[in-house]
Design an enzyme around this catalytic site. Structure first.
Site, mmCIF file in Angstrom:
data_model
loop_
_atom_site.group_PDB
_atom_site.id
_atom_site.type_symbol
_atom_site.label_atom_id
_atom_site.label_comp_id
_atom_site.label_asym_id
_atom_site.label_seq_id
_atom_site.Cartn_x
_atom_site.Cartn_y
_atom_site.Cartn_z
ATOM 1 N N HIS A 107 1.081 -1.408 0.192
ATOM 2 C CA HIS A 107 -0.280 -0.169 0.328
ATOM 3 C C HIS A 107 0.893 1.231 0.195
ATOM 4 O O HIS A 107 0.146 2.625 -0.147
ATOM 5 C CB HIS A 107 -0.917 0.222 1.261
ATOM 6 C CG HIS A 107 -2.206 0.731 0.579
ATOM 7 N ND1 HIS A 107 -3.319 0.517 2.072
ATOM 8 C CD2 HIS A 107 -2.861 1.613 0.028
ATOM 9 C CE1 HIS A 107 -4.564 1.167 1.014
ATOM 10 N NE2 HIS A 107 -3.881 1.826 -0.027
ATOM 11 N N ASP A 130 -10.283 0.095 3.689
ATOM 12 C CA ASP A 130 -8.837 -0.497 3.938
ATOM 13 C C ASP A 130 -9.305 -1.746 5.416
ATOM 14 O O ASP A 130 -9.820 -0.991 6.393
ATOM 15 C CB ASP A 130 -7.600 0.370 4.375
ATOM 16 C CG ASP A 130 -6.204 -1.005 4.446
ATOM 17 O OD1 ASP A 130 -6.071 -1.821 4.857
ATOM 18 O OD2 ASP A 130 -5.297 -0.437 3.572
ATOM 19 N N HIS A 132 -7.240 -1.561 7.830
ATOM 20 C CA HIS A 132 -6.548 -0.827 8.600
ATOM 21 C C HIS A 132 -6.029 0.484 8.058
ATOM 22 O O HIS A 132 -6.712 1.412 6.880
ATOM 23 C CB HIS A 132 -4.906 -1.485 8.265
ATOM 24 C CG HIS A 132 -4.683 -2.606 8.367
ATOM 25 N ND1 HIS A 132 -4.428 -3.999 7.760
ATOM 26 C CD2 HIS A 132 -3.987 -3.616 9.606
ATOM 27 C CE1 HIS A 132 -4.477 -4.868 7.437
ATOM 28 N NE2 HIS A 132 -4.345 -4.769 9.181
ATOM 29 N N ASP A 134 -3.527 2.705 8.186
ATOM 30 C CA ASP A 134 -2.322 3.587 7.772
ATOM 31 C C ASP A 134 -1.874 4.649 7.711
ATOM 32 O O ASP A 134 -1.421 5.158 7.407
ATOM 33 C CB ASP A 134 -2.647 3.228 5.712
ATOM 34 C CG ASP A 134 -2.604 1.518 5.324
ATOM 35 O OD1 ASP A 134 -2.495 0.764 6.528
ATOM 36 O OD2 ASP A 134 -3.040 1.229 4.189
ATOM 37 N N HIS A 147 4.003 0.556 4.251
ATOM 38 C CA HIS A 147 2.502 0.138 4.297
ATOM 39 C C HIS A 147 2.023 0.277 5.103
ATOM 40 O O HIS A 147 0.123 0.897 4.576
ATOM 41 C CB HIS A 147 2.189 -1.086 4.023
ATOM 42 C CG HIS A 147 2.370 -2.279 4.322
ATOM 43 N ND1 HIS A 147 1.777 -3.235 4.287
ATOM 44 C CD2 HIS A 147 2.801 -2.198 5.940
ATOM 45 C CE1 HIS A 147 1.647 -3.899 5.484
ATOM 46 N NE2 HIS A 147 2.465 -3.657 6.774
ATOM 47 N N ASP A 231 -7.610 -1.578 -0.163
ATOM 48 C CA ASP A 231 -6.572 -2.693 -0.402
ATOM 49 C C ASP A 231 -7.617 -4.428 0.232
ATOM 50 O O ASP A 231 -8.292 -3.669 0.469
ATOM 51 C CB ASP A 231 -5.950 -2.489 1.147
ATOM 52 C CG ASP A 231 -5.020 -3.371 2.087
ATOM 53 O OD1 ASP A 231 -5.369 -4.735 1.552
ATOM 54 O OD2 ASP A 231 -3.836 -2.713 2.394
ATOM 55 N N ASP A 233 -6.993 -6.735 2.069
ATOM 56 C CA ASP A 233 -7.270 -6.823 3.458
ATOM 57 C C ASP A 233 -8.881 -6.120 3.863
ATOM 58 O O ASP A 233 -9.706 -6.763 5.292
ATOM 59 C CB ASP A 233 -6.428 -6.922 4.319
ATOM 60 C CG ASP A 233 -5.340 -5.374 4.448
ATOM 61 O OD1 ASP A 233 -7.127 -4.469 4.232
ATOM 62 O OD2 ASP A 233 -4.635 -5.254 4.714
ATOM 63 N N GLU A 276 -2.270 -5.045 -2.020
ATOM 64 C CA GLU A 276 -1.625 -6.063 -1.255
ATOM 65 C C GLU A 276 -2.742 -7.280 -1.832
ATOM 66 O O GLU A 276 -2.607 -7.884 -0.960
ATOM 67 C CB GLU A 276 -2.522 -5.897 0.237
ATOM 68 C CG GLU A 276 -1.524 -4.789 1.041
ATOM 69 C CD GLU A 276 -0.741 -3.927 1.230
ATOM 70 O OE1 GLU A 276 -0.141 -5.345 1.490
ATOM 71 O OE2 GLU A 276 0.188 -3.822 1.511
#
Length: 304
Positions: A107, A130, A132, A134, A147, A231, A233, A276
């Site tokens: 990312h 995402d 997360h 980030d 990332h 992303d 994930d 990712e």
């Protein structure tokens, strides 16, 4: 899945591969662009009636031959160099009235996509899909992996070492996070400090994807550009197993598609990155195939 139909998008798409894997600790994400292309990305977009120009891949070094630099922001110098290459291609794509589609890679490459958009149009907005945030900075990151820092960098709060002569920093002034379910303490603090809208999975559970997306897009509308950063994930590992930092409890297959269908319906999308995808951790390129399907939804695939 929208298997057929035509796109609402009329502009050509510039595909830019950025197989950077220096920003995280699990090898294999450098093969993400190949996995997505192998899942017939370009053919799928052409089925939608889109003109597709594949501009190839940006080069990046491998960790074994590269100086790690500071442990608080590992490999930052070569990551920035790769992002500056991405930014140049993205700004060229905008000048040609193309939609830039950047394929990661980890990312951290989003710094380049956002930098290129800001170089072309001035600072804009980002929808960050995402698991997360980030939003770590070198001083708050538990790993030193870049990332986990690109959004903080794009907002101009990661520190002077993230500045670049190749593109403006900050490159975004307005951000909405979607699908968040794993945050570090420093990220929570930054979300409270900044004007960042964070729509967690709990809120999606309570309110539904449609309401959350419409709120997020309403908040982001009116800026110099809207970039969507996807992303994989963000999607539950049941549907997207080939990612380096999976977190259970993510978007379902249909929720992910609906989110991107709503992006397409809004007509606001100016650029997109998909990051990712790690084929080493995947099952028969399942995550690469999902990435192609979601890109198609973001670019307007519809059944009727």
């Amino acid at each position: 899945m929208n298997a057929q139909g035509t796109s609402r998008v009329s502009r050509p798409v510039a595909v830019i591969g950025a197989g950077l894997d220096l920003g995280q600790g699990r090898r294999g994400v450098d093969m993400g662009p190949s996995a997505i292309r192998y899942a017939e990305l370009n053919a799928r977009l052409r089925e939608l009636g889109l003109e597709v120009d594949d501009w190839g891949d940006v080069g990046s070094p491998v960790p074994e031959t590269t100086d790690e630099g500071s442990p608080n922001a590992r490999y930052l110098a070569p990551i920035k160099a790769a992002c500056e290459q991405v930014a140049a291609l993205v700004s060229d794509a905008v000048a040609k009235n193309h939609i830039p589609l950047t394929l990661g890679g980890d990312h951290s490459i989003a710094m380049g996509t956002l930098g290129g958009m800001a170089k072309a149009r001035g600072p804009g907005a980002a929808l960050w899909i995402d698991a997360h945030g980030d939003l770590n900075r070198p001083s708050t990151s538990p790993t030193g992996n870049v990332h986990g820092m690109p959004l903080a960098a794009a907002l101009g709060v990661a520190g002077p070492e993230f500045s670049s002569d190749a593109y403006p920093v900050p490159s975004v002034t307005r951000v909405a996070l979607l699908g968040i379910r794993s945050l570090d303490p420093g990220e929570r603090e930054l979300i409270r400090e900044l004007d960042v809208r964070a729509f967690t999975m709990s809120e999606i559970d309570k309110l539904g994807v449609e309401r959350v997306l419409r709120e997020a897009l309403s908040y982001l509308a009116g800026e110099a550009f809207l970039h969507v950063s996807l992303d994989l994930d963000a999607v539950d590992p049941m549907f997207a197993p080939g990612v380096g930092t999976p977190v259970r409890g993510g978007l379902s297959y249909r929720e992910a598609h609906l989110a991107l269908e709503l992006v397409a319906e809004s007509g606001l999308l100016d650029s997109l990155d998909v990051v990712e995808v790690n084929p080493i951790l995947d099952r028969e390129n399942e995550t690469g195939k999902l990435a192609v399907e979601l890109v198609a939804s973001a670019l307007g695939a519809r059944i009727l």
